[in-house]
Structure formats: structure tokens, C-alpha cells
Design a protein around this motif. Sequence first.
Motif, PDB file in Angstrom:
ATOM      1  N   ILE A   1       0.821  -0.986   0.122  1.00 46.79           N
ATOM      2  CA  ILE A   1      -0.146  -0.111  -0.154  1.00 46.79           C
ATOM      3  C   ILE A   1       0.871   1.250  -0.036  1.00 46.79           C
ATOM      4  O   ILE A   1       0.740   2.104  -0.702  1.00 46.79           O
ATOM      5  CB  ILE A   1      -0.912  -0.069   1.290  1.00 46.79           C
ATOM      6  CG1 ILE A   1      -1.733  -1.017   1.233  1.00 46.79           C
ATOM      7  CG2 ILE A   1      -1.830   1.476   1.199  1.00 46.79           C
ATOM      8  CD1 ILE A   1      -2.871  -1.053   0.416  1.00 46.79           C
ATOM      9  N   ASN A   2       1.951   1.114   0.966  1.00 45.61           N
ATOM     10  CA  ASN A   2       2.643   2.401   1.176  1.00 45.61           C
ATOM     11  C   ASN A   2       3.637   2.614  -0.090  1.00 45.61           C
ATOM     12  O   ASN A   2       3.952   3.789  -0.541  1.00 45.61           O
ATOM     13  CB  ASN A   2       3.566   2.112   2.258  1.00 45.61           C
ATOM     14  CG  ASN A   2       2.884   2.736   3.441  1.00 45.61           C
ATOM     15  OD1 ASN A   2       3.139   4.081   3.826  1.00 45.61           O
ATOM     16  ND2 ASN A   2       2.205   1.915   4.285  1.00 45.61           N
ATOM     17  N   TYR A   3       3.789   1.454  -0.962  1.00 50.19           N
ATOM     18  CA  TYR A   3       4.561   1.732  -2.144  1.00 50.19           C
ATOM     19  C   TYR A   3       3.874   2.643  -3.450  1.00 50.19           C
ATOM     20  O   TYR A   3       4.220   3.429  -3.931  1.00 50.19           O
ATOM     21  CB  TYR A   3       4.883   0.413  -2.813  1.00 50.19           C
ATOM     22  CG  TYR A   3       5.560   0.399  -3.931  1.00 50.19           C
ATOM     23  CD1 TYR A   3       7.088   0.467  -3.904  1.00 50.19           C
ATOM     24  CD2 TYR A   3       5.080   0.129  -5.199  1.00 50.19           C
ATOM     25  CE1 TYR A   3       7.904   0.472  -4.937  1.00 50.19           C
ATOM     26  CE2 TYR A   3       6.009   0.172  -6.477  1.00 50.19           C
ATOM     27  CZ  TYR A   3       7.435   0.276  -6.236  1.00 50.19           C
ATOM     28  OH  TYR A   3       8.195   0.102  -7.264  1.00 50.19           O
ATOM     29  N   PHE A   4       2.333   2.339  -3.306  1.00 48.43           N
ATOM     30  CA  PHE A   4       1.505   3.092  -4.399  1.00 48.43           C
ATOM     31  C   PHE A   4       0.917   4.153  -3.797  1.00 48.43           C
ATOM     32  O   PHE A   4       0.395   5.136  -4.648  1.00 48.43           O
ATOM     33  CB  PHE A   4       0.587   2.100  -4.942  1.00 48.43           C
ATOM     34  CG  PHE A   4       1.077   0.945  -5.697  1.00 48.43           C
ATOM     35  CD1 PHE A   4       1.762   1.138  -6.958  1.00 48.43           C
ATOM     36  CD2 PHE A   4       1.232  -0.128  -5.136  1.00 48.43           C
ATOM     37  CE1 PHE A   4       2.254   0.074  -7.639  1.00 48.43           C
ATOM     38  CE2 PHE A   4       1.845  -1.324  -5.771  1.00 48.43           C
ATOM     39  CZ  PHE A   4       2.095  -1.182  -7.123  1.00 48.43           C
ATOM     40  N   ALA A   5       0.714   4.163  -2.376  1.00 44.51           N
ATOM     41  CA  ALA A   5      -0.191   5.433  -2.063  1.00 44.51           C
ATOM     42  C   ALA A   5       0.197   5.813  -0.529  1.00 44.51           C
ATOM     43  O   ALA A   5       1.083   5.315   0.068  1.00 44.51           O
ATOM     44  CB  ALA A   5      -1.670   4.780  -2.089  1.00 44.51           C
TER      45      ALA A   5
END
Length: 289
Positions: free
Chosen positions: A176-180
Motif C-alpha cells: 500500500i505504502n509503495y503506491f499510496a
Amino acid sequence: MGNLTDIGVIKDIINRYGFSFSKNLGQNFLINPSVCPKIAEFGNANENFGIIEIGTGFGVLTAELAKRAKKVVAIEIDSRLIPVLDETLAEYHNVRIINKDVLKVDLHRLISDEFAGLSVAVCANLPYNLTSPIIMYLLEQRLPLKSITVMVQKEAGQRLCARLGTREAGAVSVAINYFAAPKMLFNVSRGSFIPKPNVDSCVIRLDIREKTPEGVENEAFFFKTVRGAFSQRRKTLCNSVSAAFGISKDMVSKVILNAGLNADIRPEQMKMEDFIRFSNLLYRSNICL
Ligand code: SAM
């Protein structure tokens, strides 16, 4: 159409259409009148936006989105709901319903066909059993979205929004943190739904990053490493990765030290940069191929 959070209106629809809730499809419909307007407002539903909704139910959230956004395209898998929606959403001329499994919809095509000139966001009260698959389906395709605002089970929301380097973080938090940039918005009690589920919920928003983190040499390998790192809860990075890839602990240990990490580090202690450095070195070492 009457108020879709009114139990009398809901019972009337159930009786007239002979509808029964499907557990398999995660059908718990919202009856708390304050929740849908809040999801719509936090979720960017306004004149400049086209909104994709996933899972309409009787259309309680769809209506709030349609009041605010330029256009709404709602994807609902259950064909029994289509005649109901024709009635409940009759007054909204900016809504299109697609009767399909969202995981089989070509969303790049949908966005270019339906939302030309608009910013696009996703808003949904997701079926519990498909929370992560649907969110990852949306993220991994790199759709041109501004945000994804979704109601999910409370514990799932906490994991999805967990900061890296904390006990709550898991493989999905890294993805999740990679994309958003994830944000916990508010909690919703189980009494806000019909039928009442056994768990509480929360609403989270993922603000999509314009650029994913730099320096990842092979994205597929990066995510494989992250999944391997978290494959055994609370174990060290060395033990988990050595088991997941079937390679010796000595070899993994060398890569960990080369990445400037402590030999006994646990994945829940690692930041994004740590995962990137470690997976790049592991990739280059060729020991996992
Ligand atoms: N939005 C409504 C509300 O808030 O009351 C309904 C939410 S309910 C939790 C989830 C909805 O998603 C149901 O209407 C269900 O039929 C639908 N659904 C389940 N799996 C789906 C899938 N794979 N694709 C599209 N819709 C799905």
C-alpha cells in the motif's frame, strides 16, 4: 426514492423484490445515515471528479456520490440488484451501472471511455472477503486515480494503514505504502449495517502517489521479497527469507549485512528504503533465481 437508510424502505424493497442477503458476496448494507455523505465528501466526490463505486447494494452510497460528483460508474456483481437500482437511482442521470465482477473489468478502458477530462477516484463499501484483492487490483494496474476511499473491516484498515517500522505492518502495508499514502479516516460500528456483521469497520483513504519510490531494480522481485520477509510472523528477516526462497541462512545473512541492516532485524522494523536496498542486493546476488 425514499430514504435508503430507513429500515422500512429497505424491508419494502426486500419484500417486493424477494431479495435475500448473500454472505458470500459480503452483503452488509449501510443503514447509518451519517456514513455515506462522509465517505462521499472525504472521497473527492465533487464536480471535477468521476467516481468508480464498487458494490452498490441498494444504492445508498451511489446516491450520495451521484449528488456530488460529475459522473458515477458503479460496478455490482449481483444481477438481482440491477432492477432494484433501476428504481432506487431513477432520479440520477449521471450514474451508470455495470453488472460485473470488478476483478474482471478493464478499468483503464473504463476510465478512458467514461471519464475523459475528469479526475477519477474510487469510493466503496467493500465486501470484507475481497478487501485486499480489490485494493491490490486497483493499485497494481497503476490506474490514473487520485484516491481510493473505502470502508473495510477495522483490523484490516489498521493493517492497511500501518506505518512501516511498526508492529502492525505486514506485506500488504508495504505494498500500500509503495503506491499510496494511506490515512485512517473514521470508525463505523457494526450496528450501522443490515445484516449486522460480527466486526466493526472503518473508512480509510489511499491518496495515490504520482511516483512510486525510486530505485527498485525489479518490481516483481521486490514484492516477492516483501512477501517472503513477512511469510513467518515475528521471525527475523534472515529466517523468513531463507525459508521462503529455500536458500541458506548464511547467504541471506551476508545480503542483510551488505544492505547495512542488523543481522537479526525483523521485517516489521524495516522502512521502505530498507526493503528496497535489501531486495536489490538479493536480486543482484542471483542466489534466488
Ligand atoms: N454499497 C452498499 C452499501 O454500502 O450498503 C453495499 C456494500 S456491500 C458491503 C458490498 C457490495 O459489493 C454488495 O452489493 C456485493 O454484491 C458487491 N460485490 C461483492 N463482490 C463483488 C465483486 N467481485 N465485484 C463487484 N461487486 C461485488
